[in-house]
Motif scaffolding. Sequence first.
Motif, PDB file in Angstrom:
ATOM      1  N   ALA A   2       0.838  -1.207   0.000  1.00  0.00           N
ATOM      2  CA  ALA A   2       0.000   0.000   0.000  1.00  0.00           C
ATOM      3  C   ALA A   2       0.868   1.250   0.000  1.00  0.00           C
ATOM      4  O   ALA A   2       0.538   2.236  -0.629  1.00  0.00           O
ATOM      5  CB  ALA A   2      -0.934  -0.004   1.201  1.00  0.00           C
ATOM      6  N   ILE A   5       2.064   2.028  -3.640  1.00  0.00           N
ATOM      7  CA  ILE A   5       1.043   2.434  -4.594  1.00  0.00           C
ATOM      8  C   ILE A   5       0.287   3.673  -4.139  1.00  0.00           C
ATOM      9  O   ILE A   5       0.068   4.592  -4.908  1.00  0.00           O
ATOM     10  CB  ILE A   5       0.056   1.278  -4.840  1.00  0.00           C
ATOM     11  CG1 ILE A   5       0.797   0.094  -5.440  1.00  0.00           C
ATOM     12  CG2 ILE A   5      -1.089   1.712  -5.741  1.00  0.00           C
ATOM     13  CD1 ILE A   5      -0.023  -1.157  -5.544  1.00  0.00           C
ATOM     14  N   PHE A   6      -0.110   3.723  -2.884  1.00  0.00           N
ATOM     15  CA  PHE A   6      -1.060   4.738  -2.449  1.00  0.00           C
ATOM     16  C   PHE A   6      -0.492   5.810  -1.538  1.00  0.00           C
ATOM     17  O   PHE A   6      -1.146   6.812  -1.318  1.00  0.00           O
ATOM     18  CB  PHE A   6      -2.226   4.081  -1.703  1.00  0.00           C
ATOM     19  CG  PHE A   6      -3.062   3.201  -2.570  1.00  0.00           C
ATOM     20  CD1 PHE A   6      -3.895   3.744  -3.523  1.00  0.00           C
ATOM     21  CD2 PHE A   6      -3.018   1.833  -2.441  1.00  0.00           C
ATOM     22  CE1 PHE A   6      -4.680   2.940  -4.331  1.00  0.00           C
ATOM     23  CE2 PHE A   6      -3.791   1.025  -3.238  1.00  0.00           C
ATOM     24  CZ  PHE A   6      -4.626   1.578  -4.188  1.00  0.00           C
ATOM     25  N   LEU A  26     -12.869   1.833   2.214  1.00  0.00           N
ATOM     26  CA  LEU A  26     -13.193   0.529   1.627  1.00  0.00           C
ATOM     27  C   LEU A  26     -14.583   0.063   2.056  1.00  0.00           C
ATOM     28  O   LEU A  26     -15.347  -0.465   1.239  1.00  0.00           O
ATOM     29  CB  LEU A  26     -12.127  -0.501   2.006  1.00  0.00           C
ATOM     30  CG  LEU A  26     -10.732  -0.240   1.433  1.00  0.00           C
ATOM     31  CD1 LEU A  26      -9.732  -1.237   1.989  1.00  0.00           C
ATOM     32  CD2 LEU A  26     -10.744  -0.254  -0.083  1.00  0.00           C
ATOM     33  N   LEU A  72     -15.337   2.848  -6.766  1.00  0.00           N
ATOM     34  CA  LEU A  72     -13.911   2.591  -7.016  1.00  0.00           C
ATOM     35  C   LEU A  72     -13.060   3.826  -6.720  1.00  0.00           C
ATOM     36  O   LEU A  72     -11.944   3.705  -6.196  1.00  0.00           O
ATOM     37  CB  LEU A  72     -13.697   2.127  -8.455  1.00  0.00           C
ATOM     38  CG  LEU A  72     -14.253   0.740  -8.788  1.00  0.00           C
ATOM     39  CD1 LEU A  72     -14.155   0.478 -10.290  1.00  0.00           C
ATOM     40  CD2 LEU A  72     -13.537  -0.338  -7.987  1.00  0.00           C
ATOM     41  N   ALA A  75     -12.684   3.940  -2.974  1.00  0.00           N
ATOM     42  CA  ALA A  75     -11.805   2.865  -2.504  1.00  0.00           C
ATOM     43  C   ALA A  75     -10.332   3.183  -2.753  1.00  0.00           C
ATOM     44  O   ALA A  75      -9.479   2.913  -1.908  1.00  0.00           O
ATOM     45  CB  ALA A  75     -12.183   1.546  -3.174  1.00  0.00           C
ATOM     46  N   THR A  76     -10.033   3.775  -3.902  1.00  0.00           N
ATOM     47  CA  THR A  76      -8.638   4.041  -4.258  1.00  0.00           C
ATOM     48  C   THR A  76      -8.157   5.427  -3.841  1.00  0.00           C
ATOM     49  O   THR A  76      -6.972   5.711  -3.920  1.00  0.00           O
ATOM     50  CB  THR A  76      -8.431   3.898  -5.778  1.00  0.00           C
ATOM     51  OG1 THR A  76      -9.266   4.834  -6.453  1.00  0.00           O
ATOM     52  CG2 THR A  76      -8.725   2.479  -6.236  1.00  0.00           C
ATOM     53  N   PHE A  78      -9.186   8.338  -5.286  1.00  0.00           N
ATOM     54  CA  PHE A  78      -9.041   9.120  -6.517  1.00  0.00           C
ATOM     55  C   PHE A  78     -10.273   9.996  -6.674  1.00  0.00           C
ATOM     56  O   PHE A  78     -11.375   9.483  -6.842  1.00  0.00           O
ATOM     57  CB  PHE A  78      -8.875   8.171  -7.707  1.00  0.00           C
ATOM     58  CG  PHE A  78      -8.521   8.841  -8.987  1.00  0.00           C
ATOM     59  CD1 PHE A  78      -7.296   9.486  -9.135  1.00  0.00           C
ATOM     60  CD2 PHE A  78      -9.392   8.831 -10.054  1.00  0.00           C
ATOM     61  CE1 PHE A  78      -6.961  10.097 -10.327  1.00  0.00           C
ATOM     62  CE2 PHE A  78      -9.064   9.437 -11.259  1.00  0.00           C
ATOM     63  CZ  PHE A  78      -7.847  10.075 -11.384  1.00  0.00           C
ATOM     64  N   THR A  80     -11.740  11.588  -4.355  1.00  0.00           N
ATOM     65  CA  THR A  80     -12.546  11.072  -3.258  1.00  0.00           C
ATOM     66  C   THR A  80     -13.655  12.030  -2.840  1.00  0.00           C
ATOM     67  O   THR A  80     -14.792  11.612  -2.625  1.00  0.00           O
ATOM     68  CB  THR A  80     -11.646  10.764  -2.047  1.00  0.00           C
ATOM     69  OG1 THR A  80     -10.601   9.906  -2.483  1.00  0.00           O
ATOM     70  CG2 THR A  80     -12.422  10.117  -0.937  1.00  0.00           C
ATOM     71  N   SER A 133      -3.871   7.283  -0.700  1.00  0.00           N
ATOM     72  CA  SER A 133      -4.797   7.641  -1.772  1.00  0.00           C
ATOM     73  C   SER A 133      -4.035   7.835  -3.075  1.00  0.00           C
ATOM     74  O   SER A 133      -2.885   8.253  -3.078  1.00  0.00           O
ATOM     75  CB  SER A 133      -5.536   8.929  -1.419  1.00  0.00           C
ATOM     76  OG  SER A 133      -4.643  10.022  -1.387  1.00  0.00           O
ATOM     77  N   LEU A 134      -4.701   7.540  -4.170  1.00  0.00           N
ATOM     78  CA  LEU A 134      -4.086   7.763  -5.479  1.00  0.00           C
ATOM     79  C   LEU A 134      -3.881   9.243  -5.748  1.00  0.00           C
ATOM     80  O   LEU A 134      -2.875   9.632  -6.340  1.00  0.00           O
ATOM     81  CB  LEU A 134      -4.944   7.156  -6.591  1.00  0.00           C
ATOM     82  CG  LEU A 134      -4.842   5.651  -6.760  1.00  0.00           C
ATOM     83  CD1 LEU A 134      -5.749   5.180  -7.892  1.00  0.00           C
ATOM     84  CD2 LEU A 134      -3.420   5.213  -7.031  1.00  0.00           C
TER      85      LEU A 134
END
Length: 142
Positions: A2, A5-6, A26, A72, A75-76, A78, A80, A133-134
């Motif tokens: 995590a 990526i995030f 999530l 989605l 969750a990611t 993006f 938000t 977060s993305l």
Amino acid sequence: MARIIFDDGRAGTPTREDWLLLVARLFLAAPFVIFGIMKYINMGRMQAMIETGGLPGWLIWLIIPWQVLCGLAIATGFFTRTAALLLGAFCIVATCLYHTNWSVSGELSDFTKDFAMTGGFILLWVHGPGRFSLNGRLRRQA
């Protein structure tokens, strides 16, 4: 994983609050992704249900991507805040149109759950997606 990526790049070790915001995102996102897919699988029934609220059945073609893509996004992490506002609005409209017959078993439960989810989306809008977060990751790379 995590973190790679995030992670938004803040210094220091992730806190309990960082992890809890991820878990909350999530939990809030999962029903919308799952039920959006279920609406696609049960398209005919969902169109008929939409029509019982006085709306045209073809709206299902907007509702499915709205639910799945916003779920989605939350969750990611993006966009938000935007996704939280869109799903919060969806919950209010859907609840007012389809969960007001409290004499039917489960309707009051659905009514209160949808408003509770809207409260969660408001909190997410106020506080943002958190460290994982993305959006944070993309901002850091720019």
